[in-house]
Motif scaffolding. Structure first.
Motif, PDB file in Angstrom:
ATOM      1  N   PRO A   1       0.820  -1.207   0.000  1.00 39.19           N
ATOM      2  CA  PRO A   1       0.000   0.000   0.000  1.00 39.19           C
ATOM      3  C   PRO A   1       0.859   1.264   0.000  1.00 39.19           C
ATOM      4  O   PRO A   1       1.927   1.301   0.588  1.00 39.19           O
ATOM      5  CB  PRO A   1      -0.816  -0.087   1.286  1.00 39.19           C
ATOM      6  CG  PRO A   1      -0.677  -1.469   1.779  1.00 39.19           C
ATOM      7  CD  PRO A   1       0.541  -2.051   1.166  1.00 39.19           C
ATOM      8  N   CYS A   2       0.366   2.271  -0.633  1.00 42.14           N
ATOM      9  CA  CYS A   2       1.059   3.554  -0.706  1.00 42.14           C
ATOM     10  C   CYS A   2       0.975   4.245   0.652  1.00 42.14           C
ATOM     11  O   CYS A   2      -0.087   4.285   1.269  1.00 42.14           O
ATOM     12  CB  CYS A   2       0.404   4.405  -1.784  1.00 42.14           C
ATOM     13  SG  CYS A   2       1.150   6.015  -2.009  1.00 42.14           S
TER      14      CYS A   2
ATOM     15  N   CYS B   1      -3.183  10.936  -5.736  1.00 45.15           N
ATOM     16  CA  CYS B   1      -1.901  10.747  -5.050  1.00 45.15           C
ATOM     17  C   CYS B   1      -0.794  10.674  -6.101  1.00 45.15           C
ATOM     18  O   CYS B   1      -0.881   9.891  -7.050  1.00 45.15           O
ATOM     19  CB  CYS B   1      -1.933   9.470  -4.223  1.00 45.15           C
ATOM     20  SG  CYS B   1      -0.377   9.110  -3.403  1.00 45.15           S
TER      21      CYS B   1
ATOM     22  N   GLY C   1      -3.434   3.570   0.510  1.00 44.23           N
ATOM     23  CA  GLY C   1      -4.106   2.632  -0.378  1.00 44.23           C
ATOM     24  C   GLY C   1      -5.391   3.131  -1.011  1.00 44.23           C
ATOM     25  O   GLY C   1      -6.030   2.406  -1.754  1.00 44.23           O
ATOM     26  N   THR C   2      -5.792   4.371  -0.762  1.00 45.56           N
ATOM     27  CA  THR C   2      -7.042   4.872  -1.341  1.00 45.56           C
ATOM     28  C   THR C   2      -6.845   5.505  -2.708  1.00 45.56           C
ATOM     29  O   THR C   2      -7.778   5.557  -3.498  1.00 45.56           O
ATOM     30  CB  THR C   2      -7.703   5.918  -0.421  1.00 45.56           C
ATOM     31  OG1 THR C   2      -6.823   7.028  -0.277  1.00 45.56           O
ATOM     32  CG2 THR C   2      -8.037   5.324   0.928  1.00 45.56           C
ATOM     33  N   GLY C   3      -5.656   6.038  -2.982  1.00 46.99           N
ATOM     34  CA  GLY C   3      -5.389   6.688  -4.262  1.00 46.99           C
ATOM     35  C   GLY C   3      -5.677   8.182  -4.241  1.00 46.99           C
ATOM     36  O   GLY C   3      -5.443   8.871  -5.221  1.00 46.99           O
TER      37      GLY C   3
ATOM     38  N   GLY D   1      -3.177   3.245  -5.628  1.00 49.95           N
ATOM     39  CA  GLY D   1      -3.214   2.817  -4.230  1.00 49.95           C
ATOM     40  C   GLY D   1      -2.123   1.833  -3.847  1.00 49.95           C
ATOM     41  O   GLY D   1      -2.000   1.465  -2.695  1.00 49.95           O
ATOM     42  N   GLU D   2      -1.327   1.401  -4.805  1.00 50.07           N
ATOM     43  CA  GLU D   2      -0.259   0.445  -4.526  1.00 50.07           C
ATOM     44  C   GLU D   2       1.047   0.915  -5.146  1.00 50.07           C
ATOM     45  O   GLU D   2       1.057   1.516  -6.220  1.00 50.07           O
ATOM     46  CB  GLU D   2      -0.605  -0.929  -5.107  1.00 50.07           C
ATOM     47  CG  GLU D   2      -1.812  -1.561  -4.471  1.00 50.07           C
ATOM     48  CD  GLU D   2      -2.143  -2.895  -5.088  1.00 50.07           C
ATOM     49  OE1 GLU D   2      -1.668  -3.180  -6.212  1.00 50.07           O
ATOM     50  OE2 GLU D   2      -2.877  -3.656  -4.466  1.00 50.07           O
TER      51      GLU D   2
ATOM     52  N   CYS E   1      -1.264   7.938   0.794  1.00 54.54           N
ATOM     53  CA  CYS E   1      -2.723   7.829   0.647  1.00 54.54           C
ATOM     54  C   CYS E   1      -3.299   6.621   1.375  1.00 54.54           C
ATOM     55  O   CYS E   1      -4.510   6.439   1.402  1.00 54.54           O
ATOM     56  CB  CYS E   1      -3.097   7.761  -0.828  1.00 54.54           C
ATOM     57  SG  CYS E   1      -2.560   6.273  -1.668  1.00 54.54           S
TER      58      CYS E   1
END
Length: 55
Positions: A12-13, A42, A18-20, A49-50, A16
């Protein structure tokens, strides 16, 4: 025997989570008062998100 295909490892980022999307505070005026928040894409993951694994 069939071969297993390995998926690229992603995580996951961080910015953010994981939401983007990320939220930014919007400031207006000479005294830079807070007017609210604005969401946007993001830049770390470009909205997916990843984060791709480092190879």
């Amino acid at each position: 025997m069939a071969r297993k295909t390995s998926k690229p490892k992603t995580r996951p980022c961080e910015p953010c989570k994981g939401t983007g999307e990320v939220s930014r505070t919007v400031r207006v005026g000479r005294k830079q008062r807070v007017a609210g928040q604005q969401t946007g894409i993001c830049l770390g993951c470009l909205g997916s998100g990843e984060i791709p694994a480092d190879d």
